[in-house]
Motif scaffolding. Sequence first.
Motif, PDB file in Angstrom:
ATOM      1  N   ASN A 199      24.727  81.947  62.462  1.00 48.62           N
ATOM      2  CA  ASN A 199      25.428  81.923  61.181  1.00 48.62           C
ATOM      3  C   ASN A 199      26.582  80.923  61.269  1.00 48.62           C
ATOM      4  OD1 ASN A 199      26.912  82.442  58.834  1.00 48.62           O
ATOM      5  ND2 ASN A 199      26.471  84.630  58.894  1.00 48.62           N
ATOM      6  N   PRO A 200      26.562  79.830  60.505  1.00 47.28           N
ATOM      7  CA  PRO A 200      27.620  78.818  60.609  1.00 47.28           C
ATOM      8  C   PRO A 200      28.981  79.316  60.138  1.00 47.28           C
ATOM      9  CG  PRO A 200      26.193  78.344  58.750  1.00 47.28           C
ATOM     10  CD  PRO A 200      25.546  79.460  59.512  1.00 47.28           C
ATOM     11  N   TYR A 201      28.999  80.458  59.431  1.00 43.83           N
ATOM     12  CA  TYR A 201      30.272  81.029  59.000  1.00 43.83           C
ATOM     13  C   TYR A 201      30.928  81.879  60.092  1.00 43.83           C
ATOM     14  CZ  TYR A 201      28.877  79.711  54.262  1.00 43.83           C
ATOM     15  OH  TYR A 201      28.498  79.009  53.138  1.00 43.83           O
ATOM     16  N   ILE A 202      30.213  82.099  61.178  1.00 43.57           N
ATOM     17  CA  ILE A 202      30.741  82.948  62.254  1.00 43.57           C
ATOM     18  C   ILE A 202      30.958  82.159  63.538  1.00 43.57           C
ATOM     19  CG2 ILE A 202      30.256  84.963  63.703  1.00 43.57           C
ATOM     20  CD1 ILE A 202      28.652  86.116  61.399  1.00 43.57           C
ATOM     21  N   VAL A 203      29.954  81.381  63.954  1.00 40.08           N
ATOM     22  CA  VAL A 203      30.062  80.659  65.226  1.00 40.08           C
ATOM     23  C   VAL A 203      31.027  79.481  65.083  1.00 40.08           C
ATOM     24  CG1 VAL A 203      27.736  81.310  65.899  1.00 40.08           C
ATOM     25  CG2 VAL A 203      28.091  79.158  64.695  1.00 40.08           C
ATOM     26  N   VAL A 204      31.669  79.144  66.203  1.00 38.57           N
ATOM     27  CA  VAL A 204      32.555  77.976  66.226  1.00 38.57           C
ATOM     28  C   VAL A 204      31.981  76.965  67.215  1.00 38.57           C
ATOM     29  CG1 VAL A 204      34.608  79.257  65.540  1.00 38.57           C
ATOM     30  CG2 VAL A 204      34.045  79.049  67.956  1.00 38.57           C
ATOM     31  N   PRO A 205      32.014  75.686  66.870  1.00 38.09           N
ATOM     32  CA  PRO A 205      31.385  74.666  67.728  1.00 38.09           C
ATOM     33  C   PRO A 205      31.970  74.574  69.129  1.00 38.09           C
ATOM     34  CG  PRO A 205      31.807  73.802  65.530  1.00 38.09           C
ATOM     35  CD  PRO A 205      32.494  75.123  65.603  1.00 38.09           C
ATOM     36  N   SER A 206      33.257  74.980  69.286  1.00 38.04           N
ATOM     37  CA  SER A 206      33.889  74.854  70.602  1.00 38.04           C
ATOM     38  C   SER A 206      33.559  76.012  71.538  1.00 38.04           C
ATOM     39  CB  SER A 206      35.410  74.762  70.431  1.00 38.04           C
ATOM     40  OG  SER A 206      35.913  75.935  69.802  1.00 38.04           O
ATOM     41  N   ASP A 207      32.804  76.994  71.081  1.00 35.16           N
ATOM     42  CA  ASP A 207      32.435  78.147  71.911  1.00 35.16           C
ATOM     43  C   ASP A 207      31.612  77.666  73.110  1.00 35.16           C
ATOM     44  OD1 ASP A 207      31.539  80.488  73.035  1.00 35.16           O
ATOM     45  OD2 ASP A 207      30.868  81.381  71.153  1.00 35.16           O
ATOM     46  N   PRO A 208      32.088  77.921  74.341  1.00 28.13           N
ATOM     47  CA  PRO A 208      31.336  77.465  75.528  1.00 28.13           C
ATOM     48  C   PRO A 208      29.912  78.003  75.575  1.00 28.13           C
ATOM     49  CG  PRO A 208      33.542  78.190  76.138  1.00 28.13           C
ATOM     50  CD  PRO A 208      33.353  78.573  74.712  1.00 28.13           C
ATOM     51  N   ALA A 209      29.694  79.179  75.000  1.00 21.56           N
ATOM     52  CA  ALA A 209      28.350  79.756  75.018  1.00 21.56           C
ATOM     53  C   ALA A 209      27.361  78.939  74.192  1.00 21.56           C
ATOM     54  CB  ALA A 209      28.402  81.193  74.492  1.00 21.56           C
ATOM     55  N   LEU A 210      27.890  78.103  73.281  1.00 25.35           N
ATOM     56  CA  LEU A 210      27.021  77.299  72.417  1.00 25.35           C
ATOM     57  C   LEU A 210      26.982  75.840  72.834  1.00 25.35           C
ATOM     58  CD1 LEU A 210      28.108  78.730  68.929  1.00 25.35           C
ATOM     59  CD2 LEU A 210      26.182  79.439  70.354  1.00 25.35           C
ATOM     60  N   SER A 211      27.543  75.516  73.985  1.00 22.91           N
ATOM     61  CA  SER A 211      27.609  74.108  74.402  1.00 22.91           C
ATOM     62  C   SER A 211      26.221  73.478  74.518  1.00 22.91           C
ATOM     63  CB  SER A 211      28.350  73.991  75.731  1.00 22.91           C
ATOM     64  OG  SER A 211      27.683  74.729  76.753  1.00 22.91           O
ATOM     65  N   GLY A 212      25.230  74.294  74.836  1.00 25.94           N
ATOM     66  CA  GLY A 212      23.878  73.765  74.973  1.00 25.94           C
ATOM     67  C   GLY A 212      23.236  73.382  73.650  1.00 25.94           C
ATOM     68  N   LEU A 213      23.837  73.838  72.534  1.00 25.92           N
ATOM     69  CA  LEU A 213      23.283  73.496  71.226  1.00 25.92           C
ATOM     70  C   LEU A 213      23.739  72.128  70.738  1.00 25.92           C
ATOM     71  CD1 LEU A 213      23.553  76.839  69.189  1.00 25.92           C
ATOM     72  CD2 LEU A 213      21.515  75.795  70.169  1.00 25.92           C
ATOM     73  N   HIS A 214      24.746  71.583  71.376  1.00 23.78           N
ATOM     74  CA  HIS A 214      25.314  70.333  70.884  1.00 23.78           C
ATOM     75  C   HIS A 214      24.415  69.138  71.196  1.00 23.78           C
ATOM     76  CE1 HIS A 214      29.222  71.276  69.166  1.00 23.78           C
ATOM     77  NE2 HIS A 214      29.399  72.184  70.123  1.00 23.78           N
TER      78      HIS A 214
END
Length: 429
Positions: free
Chosen positions: A104-119
């Motif tokens: 959900n783009p309204y919840i996740v933040v791009p700087s979250d280390p857990a999401l670094s693999g999505l970048h």
Amino acid sequence: MKLTPSRRLYGLGAILLVALTICSRKFSSMGAPSFIIPLAVAGIAYLLTIRAFFPDSGFPRRVIVIGLVLAALWHLPFLLTSPGSDDDIHRYVWDGRVQRFGYNPYIVVPSDPALSGLHTPETRTLNNPDLPSPYPAGAQLFFRAVTAIHESVFALKVAFVVCELAIVLVLLDSLHNSGQGAHWVLAFAWNPLLATEVAGSGHVDIVGVLLLLVSFAALGRRWRTVAALAFGLAVAVKFLPVVLLPLYWRRVRMRDAALAAAVVGLLYVPFFNHGRIPIGSLGTYVQSFRFNDPVFATLERVVAPQLVVGVAVLVGFLTAIWLRRKSAAWSLDAFAWPMAASLLCAPVVYPWYLLWLLPFLRSATTGPIIIWTVSIIPAYYVWHLRALGRPWLVPGWIMLLEYGSVAAAGAIIAFRRFRGPAVTRSSTD
């Protein structure tokens, strides 16, 4: 050789082509003098073009075709260049990407280390990485649709330019049905903000502009259901046109309005979080984001920012109500002025926000708004100051130039209207 109106228009188009081509080559240095000077030259040529359209004497069809071809030519180098220092479009790519991965783009933040693999290389440079997305559901679903076809900044820019082309086609149809000269389509297509903010930087506002224009055109044809739905979708892209609601009073049926509201509500269903309507970082935007906001900054000294935002919306609503009561006719001015009035009081006034006004600028009474689309050009200097390590703040002299030009244009129009009847009487005597 006699300088006919058509030849004068060709000359102004040539100036725009040269100036904007130079500007496109300096796009990576947005705000630098090498960028602003040719853009300002293009802006002056644009204003002279608008001046040539009064009185509305008409131009041959070949002039309109050549004018649109010239616009396509100066759009091309902007389309092929990178967005430069204005990086909103990288957020668009991220929002579309995370949706396709089930987030959900309204919840996740791009700087979250857990999401670094999505970048991807393009999303790592997005702005405000510590905040979730602020864009409404209509914009979010557009990001998802485009990135599902091809996930890149270029694909989004192409989609935005396609929307711009669709606006031109709707405008031509609208002009034909209203009996106005087709040359007025160039009042939209030749505005320099389209080259820089649609083909260059790539801003989603143009999608909402298309939907709003479709709503306007549909209402003129008495396609009330289409008008209501298109208006609701426009609001779902950006909230600005919501101030136009009074203009639809008694022009659309209640069932059409209910259908539009239901469709907008359904757009938010995929983003519900524990039954709540998501707003992402919209609250932070209202509380903290500031740019080019002399009226808002003045009012914020005495009241809370949330209340000042309410004032901005109220000003737009009241302007729309006044214009709705003033005339039963369906006018372009009635669409332009409420949004302009609301923007004037907004906490953030970026150049691309004025894209919403462009299709509705076809009369002398919108002269101050036409001037504004050019007088805002010096505000780009802030991007240059940021590159030099200076604060993200519009210098006072730039705001004085920008808004002083608008005020002067308004004063001149008001003065001429005041003198008009007196001049007519003395001529008759």
